[in-house]
Design an enzyme around this catalytic site. Sequence first.
Site, short mmCIF file in Angstrom:
data_model
loop_
_atom_site.label_atom_id
_atom_site.label_comp_id
_atom_site.label_asym_id
_atom_site.label_seq_id
_atom_site.Cartn_x
_atom_site.Cartn_y
_atom_site.Cartn_z
N ASP A 9 50.09 36.21 38.36
CA ASP A 9 49.82 37.46 37.68
C ASP A 9 50.90 38.43 38.12
O ASP A 9 51.55 38.23 39.15
CB ASP A 9 48.42 37.96 38.06
N ASP A 11 50.85 42.47 37.82
CA ASP A 11 50.34 43.68 38.47
C ASP A 11 49.41 43.33 39.63
O ASP A 11 48.42 42.63 39.44
CB ASP A 11 49.58 44.55 37.47
N GLY A 46 43.04 43.91 35.63
CA GLY A 46 43.18 42.64 34.92
C GLY A 46 42.70 42.66 33.48
O GLY A 46 42.67 41.63 32.81
N ARG A 49 44.81 46.66 27.62
CA ARG A 49 44.88 48.10 27.38
C ARG A 49 43.72 48.60 26.52
O ARG A 49 43.07 49.59 26.85
CB ARG A 49 46.21 48.45 26.73
N ASP A 170 44.98 38.75 41.57
CA ASP A 170 44.34 39.78 42.41
C ASP A 170 43.09 40.35 41.77
O ASP A 170 42.46 41.24 42.34
CB ASP A 170 45.33 40.91 42.70
#
Length: 213
Positions: A9, A11, A46, A49, A170
């Site tokens: 991932d 971010d 995760g 938008r 994360d």
Amino acid sequence: MSIRAVIFDLDGVIVSTDEYHYQAWKKIADEEGIYFDREINENLRGVSRMESLEIILKRAEKQYSEAEKLNLAQIKNDFYRELLNNLSPADILTGVMKVLEQLKERNIKIAIGSSSKNTPFILEKIGLGSYFDAVADGNEIKNSKPDPEVFLLAAKKLNIQPEDCLVVEDADAGVEAALAGGMKVLGVGFASNNEKATFRAKDLSVVDINEII
């Protein structure tokens, strides 16, 4: 354990843009008179938008049309991208380059699997634009995490079977997505508390990838 590829991932794993996301969403919420704080922001981790916007708008006192929602999401993204201009290679998280170098030494394929449509821009800003063997991001998928689509696309681009892939995530939504795709998953950061993860670590600085692969 057969691991032939590792899908990261972006971010919160390679680089942290959490604060920029928070500032951008906070700006939108404040302008719309909607209560928004860091605890609510954690629920956006995760998540795509538009889904993030829907979570924020649950606290709104008015109904928004689809056109209004799209406009708010665009305003948020424009401000977020302004903030991203501050990114540099110095923002790569601790332990990331060590793990990436270990994987390259072992000829393990590496990819990015991110729901973010800003993935190419972020990778260029931190100097890793051409570093990965494949990139799958929000520009190419219809379903965001916890749907496994982005990870399955990354595996397909690498020509590696899902069961031979390890995902580094994360977010709980990312852990769910990896497992749903039949992949193993290393939970770091926020996801290091997720007991469903195959492996768990505070961050990549304490990970010896040779002990996993």
